[in-house]
Design a protein around this motif. Structure first.
Motif, PDB file in Angstrom:
ATOM      1  N   ARG A 154       0.838  -1.194   0.000  1.00  0.00           N
ATOM      2  CA  ARG A 154       0.000   0.000   0.000  1.00  0.00           C
ATOM      3  C   ARG A 154       0.876   1.249   0.000  1.00  0.00           C
ATOM      4  O   ARG A 154       0.555   2.257  -0.631  1.00  0.00           O
ATOM      5  N   ALA A 155       1.996   1.196   0.709  1.00  0.00           N
ATOM      6  CA  ALA A 155       2.934   2.318   0.722  1.00  0.00           C
ATOM      7  C   ALA A 155       3.507   2.572  -0.664  1.00  0.00           C
ATOM      8  O   ALA A 155       3.681   3.728  -1.088  1.00  0.00           O
ATOM      9  N   ASP A 171       1.960   1.811  -3.513  1.00  0.00           N
ATOM     10  CA  ASP A 171       0.851   2.384  -4.282  1.00  0.00           C
ATOM     11  C   ASP A 171       0.665   3.862  -3.977  1.00  0.00           C
ATOM     12  O   ASP A 171       0.326   4.666  -4.854  1.00  0.00           O
ATOM     13  N   ALA A 172       0.872   4.230  -2.691  1.00  0.00           N
ATOM     14  CA  ALA A 172       0.683   5.620  -2.261  1.00  0.00           C
ATOM     15  C   ALA A 172       1.913   6.488  -2.523  1.00  0.00           C
ATOM     16  O   ALA A 172       1.893   7.681  -2.225  1.00  0.00           O
ATOM     17  N   LEU A 229       4.687   6.479  -0.949  1.00  0.00           N
ATOM     18  CA  LEU A 229       5.204   6.942   0.336  1.00  0.00           C
ATOM     19  C   LEU A 229       6.675   6.538   0.453  1.00  0.00           C
ATOM     20  O   LEU A 229       7.023   5.365   0.333  1.00  0.00           O
ATOM     21  N   VAL A 268      -4.460   1.959   5.998  1.00  0.00           N
ATOM     22  CA  VAL A 268      -4.593   2.836   4.832  1.00  0.00           C
ATOM     23  C   VAL A 268      -4.629   4.299   5.264  1.00  0.00           C
ATOM     24  O   VAL A 268      -3.957   5.153   4.673  1.00  0.00           O
ATOM     25  N   GLN A 269      -5.401   4.614   6.308  1.00  0.00           N
ATOM     26  CA  GLN A 269      -5.499   5.998   6.755  1.00  0.00           C
ATOM     27  C   GLN A 269      -4.162   6.526   7.257  1.00  0.00           C
ATOM     28  O   GLN A 269      -3.770   7.658   6.964  1.00  0.00           O
ATOM     29  N   ILE A 294      -1.136   5.510   6.453  1.00  0.00           N
ATOM     30  CA  ILE A 294      -0.214   5.679   5.325  1.00  0.00           C
ATOM     31  C   ILE A 294      -0.502   6.989   4.596  1.00  0.00           C
ATOM     32  O   ILE A 294       0.422   7.730   4.220  1.00  0.00           O
ATOM     33  N   GLU A 295      -1.768   7.307   4.392  1.00  0.00           N
ATOM     34  CA  GLU A 295      -2.110   8.569   3.740  1.00  0.00           C
ATOM     35  C   GLU A 295      -1.696   9.763   4.602  1.00  0.00           C
ATOM     36  O   GLU A 295      -1.203  10.769   4.087  1.00  0.00           O
ATOM     37  N   MET A 296      -1.895   9.666   5.906  1.00  0.00           N
ATOM     38  CA  MET A 296      -1.475  10.740   6.809  1.00  0.00           C
ATOM     39  C   MET A 296       0.040  10.924   6.788  1.00  0.00           C
ATOM     40  O   MET A 296       0.546  12.052   6.899  1.00  0.00           O
ATOM     41  N   LYS A 300       2.035  10.998   4.507  1.00  0.00           N
ATOM     42  CA  LYS A 300       2.499  11.799   3.372  1.00  0.00           C
ATOM     43  C   LYS A 300       2.408  13.297   3.673  1.00  0.00           C
ATOM     44  O   LYS A 300       2.978  14.112   2.950  1.00  0.00           O
TER      45      LYS A 300
END
Length: 255
Positions: free
Chosen positions: A184-185, A187-188, A190, A214-215, A217-219, A221
């Motif tokens: 997921r990282a 994909d994001a 990160l 997921v949340q 990982i988005e934070m 960034k």
């Protein structure tokens, strides 16, 4: 970094194969079931996957009132198979009684199964309607809630009063959650000097909850959670909890 680039499909981890088999067995047996689990564990995704490609499985997102619920159900019936599909002109202009009659007739065609997402403290009117549509097991109902506690699902508890009629969707074990977090990282997009250790901490703090991972990982960034090339994981986690975080014991603020 090489560990983050191994061939992998994060969707494969989300399939929940054993749980899907269990749900499909219940449908074949024409039995209702309560699916429960923490916020962010993947109940909605699993139910949508269950309904994908099968026109006799009718997925309805949460509805707080009978009219709202019936309109969503009729919309699902309109997307049904061939000659069995329901066609309704201007359903918004119909009464609740008329909508219920249309829904009942639609459910009588074929071996329909009703999948209801996010059931939480339903009103007496909505609970009564759902039980009428079930009609003593004629239409099996698979429904999801955050808890198996009977008070949360109200009078619908009669549809799943036995433990065999409930299925818990659990957080992932650490090894699976970490593999998901790593990809997921990627994909994001990160990137951080301490990325692998940060992902380990996210998995541990989330107790393997995919939505929480997921949340976070988005934070990670965002600039307020960065110091040069490092992710400030503990500050990120504190803010995450304050937001009302999904997943196990860290979700006390939300639940």
């Amino acid at each position: 970094m090489s560990k983050l680039l191994t061939p992998f499909s994060s969707d494969a981890l989300l399939e929940r194969s054993a749980e899907l088999v269990h749900l499909r067995q219940r449908i074949t047996q024409r039995k209702s079931l309560l699916l429960f689990g923490d916020q962010g564990v993947g109940k909605t995704r699993l139910l949508q996957q269950l309904a994908t490609g099968d026109k006799d499985i009718l997925y309805v997102a949460k509805g707080h009132a009978p009219r709202e619920f019936l309109l969503a159900l009729i919309d699902a019936l309109e997307r049904g198979r061939g000659p069995k599909a329901v066609r309704v002109k201007n359903p918004q202009g119909l009464s609740v009684l008329s909508l219920k009659g249309i829904a009942q007739r639609g459910l009588e065609t074929g071996n329909r199964t009703l999948v209801i997402d996010h059931v939480q403290s339903p009103t007496m009117a909505l609970s009564h309607l759902i039980k009428e549509l079930n009609y003593y097991g004629r239409t099996p109902i698979i429904f999801a809630a955050r808890s198996q506690h009977m008070e949360e699902i109200g009078s619908l508890r009669s549809l799943c009063s036995d433990k065999s009629e409930r299925l818990e969707l659990k957080n992932w074990p650490e090894v699976v959650a970490l593999e998901f977090a790593r990809h997921r990282a990627v994909d994001a997009k990160l990137v951080a000097a301490n990325l692998d250790s940060a992902l380990h901490e996210m998995v541990e703090m989330s107790h393997g909850n995919p939505g929480a991972i997921v949340q976070m990982i988005e934070m990670a960034k965002l600039p307020q959670y960065r110091l040069e090339e490092q992710i400030k994981v503990h500050i990120l986690y504190l803010d995450f909890r304050m937001r009302g975080a999904p997943g196990g014991t860290i979700s006390k603020v939300a639940n």
